[in-house]
Design an enzyme around this catalytic site. Sequence first.
Site, PDB file in Angstrom:
ATOM      1  N   TYR A 162       0.498  -1.113   0.161  1.00 62.34           N
ATOM      2  CA  TYR A 162       0.112  -0.060  -0.085  1.00 62.34           C
ATOM      3  C   TYR A 162       0.555   1.069   0.060  1.00 62.34           C
ATOM      4  CZ  TYR A 162      -4.335  -2.347   1.136  1.00 62.34           C
ATOM      5  OH  TYR A 162      -5.553  -2.936   0.809  1.00 62.34           O
ATOM      6  N   LYS A 229       3.009 -14.299   6.308  1.00 63.30           N
ATOM      7  CA  LYS A 229       3.071 -15.093   4.967  1.00 63.30           C
ATOM      8  C   LYS A 229       4.445 -14.649   5.336  1.00 63.30           C
ATOM      9  CE  LYS A 229       1.691 -17.460   1.521  1.00 63.30           C
ATOM     10  NZ  LYS A 229       1.504 -18.638   2.211  1.00 63.30           N
ATOM     11  N   ASP A 283      -2.557 -17.595   4.740  1.00 64.11           N
ATOM     12  CA  ASP A 283      -3.126 -18.543   4.782  1.00 64.11           C
ATOM     13  C   ASP A 283      -4.578 -19.940   4.998  1.00 64.11           C
ATOM     14  OD1 ASP A 283      -1.054 -19.462   3.696  1.00 64.11           O
ATOM     15  OD2 ASP A 283      -0.772 -21.205   3.308  1.00 64.11           O
ATOM     16  N   ASP A 307      -6.171  -6.565   5.186  1.00 63.59           N
ATOM     17  CA  ASP A 307      -6.925  -5.945   4.424  1.00 63.59           C
ATOM     18  C   ASP A 307      -8.542  -6.973   4.165  1.00 63.59           C
ATOM     19  OD1 ASP A 307      -9.261  -3.947   2.655  1.00 63.59           O
ATOM     20  OD2 ASP A 307      -7.579  -4.376   1.047  1.00 63.59           O
TER      21      ASP A 307
END
Length: 416
Positions: A162, A229, A283, A307
Amino acid sequence: MKEIHFDKIVLPSEGEKIQVAEDKLVVPDRPIIPFIEGDGIGPDIMRAAQGVWNAAVAKAYGGSRKIVWLELFAGEKALQRYGELLPQDTFRAIEHFVVAIKGPLTTPVGTGYRSLNVALRQRLDLYACVRPVAYLPGVPSPVSHPEQMDIVIFRENTEDVYAGIEWPKGSEEAHKVISYLNREFHLHIPQDSGIGVKPISQRATQRLVRKAIQYAIRQGRRSLTIMHKGNIMKYTEGAFRDWAYQVAREEFPEETITEKEVQEKYGGKTPPGKVVIKDRIADSMFQQILTRTDQYDVIATSNLNGDYLSDACAAQVGGLGMAPGANIGDLTALFEATHGTAPKYAGLDVVNPSSLILSGKMMLEYIGWQDAAELIQSALVKTIQQRKVTYDLARQMQDATRVGTSEFASAIVENM
Ligand code: NAP
């Protein structure tokens, strides 16, 4: 009040600014609170929500307290008035008045200006996006046990992909970056690639995690999960995890304990008064929040993960129309509806104003007006239990009475 000059904002004749003293808010009985109506459905939901907030404050404090609203401009309304989408007046007023609330703002995909929401968060350094997701009794849900959802997501708000560092395919910048990387690091990035950069810093990670841990301790929450992640993006997402553990270990050694320590030293039973710090890969987190919902409490994560996760969680407890949020810096806070401008419903008085109403409830809690906040929550629940709801909830319920935005807000006020 400290003198401040605005180009086009006319200050109200009554009310006072919220002050900051010794790192705390000092809230007068008539605080001036700026609001941005927003684009698309913004005017519909802001009108409805202000009616609810004003009624709750009047009812809770019998006229001794009142919010003095000050309109600020961003998006389409600002373009008409200032000739630009995000005028200086708006930034300066939010900084000056400390606490503000906004409706959604349009961001075109792929082309044109960058997101106004992102610009507001970055310019005002509102580094924590705080999104509580909890079940309200009576709200329809696609899962069997929506009542198990009671989490608060702390999403880093200023960096990650972002940060807006990206160049389109074929641009001179993309060509330069690709050529440099291929030459210096012997990579084979195709020249017809778009390029984006994902910076994750220790400072931004740690101030976000610090805020999340402080919240978890203050609110007596059971755990804080670091979502990342890091198995794939080791030096950004993986570093986020390591820096987060470091904050807990070095700054909150008495109040926190890691999941590993609980297993190894305490046979899986958390010692009383400790917040358990654990981490999950992004995930797997999406699966766990569906299958083992009640094992998650406060979640601290990077910008993009946060988000995705906040919308997915909101879906379990009524959808985007129900989910509140805030962007918070050291003290400055901008509360906002978490959904977008839903342009196809603009001006139709049909959408659900609950996201904005509940963001305002968070705002009242933030300024310490707990009684008004509680009135809003109980009246909203009562209205939904009476099965008087907007279209988005009505289509998931049987025998509901479908009402418009303003009618829904009036029913909440009647139920106070
Ligand atoms: P969106 O405006 O959130 O709308 C997507 C869908 O979510 C709507 O079509 C509607 O679903 C449902 N929805 C959203 N708000 C609702 C409400 N209050 N009540 C009931 N249902 C609601 O997302 P989008 O269409 O992807 O984005 C539109 C614009 O908003 C874009 O320019 C985007 O950049 C911007 N945006 C702004 C913000 C922000 O200001 N913070 C956040 C997200 C997006 P159904 O059609 O199924 O009823």
